[in-house]
Design a protein around this motif. Sequence first.
Motif, mmCIF file in Angstrom:
data_model
loop_
_atom_site.group_PDB
_atom_site.id
_atom_site.type_symbol
_atom_site.label_atom_id
_atom_site.label_comp_id
_atom_site.label_asym_id
_atom_site.label_seq_id
_atom_site.Cartn_x
_atom_site.Cartn_y
_atom_site.Cartn_z
ATOM 1 N N PHE A 1 0.855 -1.179 0.000
ATOM 2 C CA PHE A 1 0.000 0.000 0.000
ATOM 3 C C PHE A 1 0.894 1.233 0.000
ATOM 4 N N LYS B 1 -3.991 10.069 -2.862
ATOM 5 C CA LYS B 1 -4.832 8.894 -3.072
ATOM 6 C C LYS B 1 -4.065 7.662 -2.623
ATOM 7 N N SER C 1 -2.868 0.247 -4.027
ATOM 8 C CA SER C 1 -2.442 -1.046 -3.491
ATOM 9 C C SER C 1 -2.148 -2.000 -4.636
ATOM 10 N N TRP D 1 -1.318 -2.130 -10.042
ATOM 11 C CA TRP D 1 -1.750 -1.268 -8.951
ATOM 12 C C TRP D 1 -3.176 -0.791 -9.171
ATOM 13 N N SER E 1 -6.365 1.784 -7.418
ATOM 14 C CA SER E 1 -6.640 2.905 -6.517
ATOM 15 C C SER E 1 -7.776 2.535 -5.568
ATOM 16 N N LEU E 2 -7.516 2.710 -4.275
ATOM 17 C CA LEU E 2 -8.568 2.555 -3.267
ATOM 18 C C LEU E 2 -9.120 3.942 -2.982
ATOM 19 N N HIS E 3 -10.164 4.301 -3.700
ATOM 20 C CA HIS E 3 -10.653 5.678 -3.621
ATOM 21 C C HIS E 3 -12.168 5.703 -3.656
ATOM 22 N N ARG E 4 -12.701 6.596 -2.844
ATOM 23 C CA ARG E 4 -14.128 6.905 -2.855
ATOM 24 C C ARG E 4 -14.275 8.419 -2.819
ATOM 25 N N TRP F 1 -14.070 10.321 0.377
ATOM 26 C CA TRP F 1 -12.795 10.413 1.061
ATOM 27 C C TRP F 1 -12.047 11.710 0.732
ATOM 28 N N LEU G 1 -9.692 -2.636 6.322
ATOM 29 C CA LEU G 1 -9.689 -3.244 4.997
ATOM 30 C C LEU G 1 -10.879 -4.169 4.772
ATOM 31 N N ILE H 1 -13.612 -1.201 4.284
ATOM 32 C CA ILE H 1 -13.138 -0.068 3.471
ATOM 33 C C ILE H 1 -13.765 1.226 3.987
#
Length: 390
Positions: A204, A218, A221, A233, A235-238, A241, A288, A291
Amino acid sequence: MLDGRTDLDDKEKEMNEEALGPDGTPLPWPTSPILLLPWDALYNVFGRLTLREALACRAVCRVFLDALSSTPFLASLPPLRLLALRHPRAVEASSSPSLYAFDPSLCRWLRLPLAFLPFRSSFPNHPKSLAVCNPLTGSHRLLPPLGSAWSRHGTVLAGPGGAVLVVTELAALSYAPGTDRWLKFPLSLPSKPRSPILMSGAVFALCDVGTPWRSQWKLFSCHLRDLGGTRGWASLHRDEWRDMFNILKRPRLLPGAGGRRILMIGGLRSSFAVDGPCSTVMILRLDLATIEWVEAGRMPLEMYRCFGGGGFGPMAAPAAAGGNNKVKVFGGDGRIWFSGKRVGGKLIMWEEDDIGGRGGGLWSWVDGIPGYNEGMYRGFVFDAGFTATP
């Protein structure tokens, strides 16, 4: 007693008289019952000790020393989670190189000798190679050479099973035990990865996707098995956020407790101005499994003022920091330590609440740092045990 003697005096006299034989020579001390146990029963007793207790018991007698020096037995005990501390002056040559480690369970400092390493200092400033070692067993292994650009500007991460990962600006280099070379994988990230961490079999990292005038962070992971693959890779995005990431200045990541939570630490902006000061330090936690981000803690103001108020090193604006970070943040497994130039000889420690807790964590001072009291420390968390063999 009427003659001024006490019961303790009489008891001591009786013990002394019983310790003499008929001929007046001293009798041998009686053997402790635990020393009469067979080895399997003795190891059954010792198996209930922690590694810390087992090592301390080796000083009791020769039988304990022999029994508790068995590497297979010591390897069966759970390792100790320690904080290894590095001082900027540790790279200087030393006749007795060592590593200072902090045991948060007992709030004690330990000294781990590193004289077995083929270097002149605890942290060799060698530009082309890395070494893995176990200070408890006194063993080490040199890894295949690295180019100077990779070793000087990369973040070294310890992976499962003795694997090592070096994350740089453009690529990730992976090493697995039993091989004689590094595997290179391009990162394909929008910017240089910031504070990469390795947990749950994945890497991460934070990336700045903003403009030269305003940062926008951003979270990305990548699973270890997907390095260099088609998935790569993600993107862990909302969208929700966005505001949460914007309130933190110069954030960084650390592993949380339990192996399934990520901690993000940064300066809490007092305004959304580009050069706005910070009011304190905020710690956010990502679960995790769900999320979802929650606030895990804020540094008390009396502690934050010790670092100079608004100029919080890695969370400070580049102009305010003058190109030199004033605070270092390190840790893992639900604990975070803060070191600063203005706070010599001690650290601030934050401990995460139990899983599900939202009490803000526990803040405390760590005093009595051995060695130098000037400058900033850096550190990393590791498991000290006899199972890890380089």
